[in-house]
Write an enzyme that holds these catalytic residues in place. Structure first.
Site, short mmCIF file in Angstrom:
data_model
loop_
_atom_site.label_atom_id
_atom_site.label_comp_id
_atom_site.label_asym_id
_atom_site.label_seq_id
_atom_site.Cartn_x
_atom_site.Cartn_y
_atom_site.Cartn_z
N TYR A 184 -29.44 -22.71 95.58
CA TYR A 184 -28.22 -23.05 94.83
C TYR A 184 -28.23 -24.50 94.37
CZ TYR A 184 -26.35 -19.23 97.81
OH TYR A 184 -26.13 -18.08 98.50
N LYS A 214 -15.40 -24.63 77.33
CA LYS A 214 -14.82 -25.93 76.98
C LYS A 214 -13.30 -25.78 77.08
CE LYS A 214 -16.08 -28.07 73.21
NZ LYS A 214 -16.20 -28.54 71.80
N GLU A 260 -15.28 -35.76 69.63
CA GLU A 260 -15.42 -35.04 70.90
C GLU A 260 -16.49 -35.69 71.77
OE1 GLU A 260 -14.84 -30.47 70.67
OE2 GLU A 260 -15.96 -31.07 68.87
N GLU A 295 -23.67 -23.15 72.88
CA GLU A 295 -24.84 -22.28 72.90
C GLU A 295 -26.10 -23.08 73.27
OE1 GLU A 295 -21.99 -20.43 69.89
OE2 GLU A 295 -22.56 -22.45 70.54
#
Length: 116
Positions: A53, A98, A21, A72
């Site tokens: 922002y 994801k 990945e 996390e």
């Protein structure tokens, strides 16, 4: 109290538990909600009295460029960096998704949310 939210920030990044990945990368989405007293900004119409922002986006972009194993961890890093820049926030909530996670079946996206 009020909230500022950035929703659906999209990145192509190299995160994931599996080494593969981190080599091939994937598409991710990030949502951010910050809670604070924005009354001064509302009264004075001054950017200096609120959360910019662009700062939130810049912080998120920097974190997303650094490979991580867990969603996390990514959310935690974003929260820590936002709090370092804006220490007076009541709460910061970050969701990281994801797309097409490798779970062995059909799943549009996996999502975690942290609030600190």
């Amino acid at each position: 109290m009020g909230t500022i939210a950035l929703e659906g920030l999209e990145f192509f990044s190299y995160h994931g538990f599996y080494d593969e990945e981190q080599k091939i990368g994937n598409k991710y989405s990030v949502d951010i909600i910050v809670t604070a007293d924005f009354s001064e900004a509302a009264r004075r119409d001054r950017l200096s009295a609120t959360v910019n922002y662009e700062d939130l986006y810049r912080i998120t972009t920097g974190v997303m460029k650094q490979p991580a194993r867990l969603l996390e961890h990514i959310a935690h890093q974003i929260i820590q960096e936002i709090r370092a820049k804006y220490s007076d926030l009541q709460a910061v909530e970050v969701s990281v998704s994801k797309f097409n996670p490798p779970i062995g079946g059909v799943c549009h996206r996996a999502k975690i949310t942290l609030k600190e």
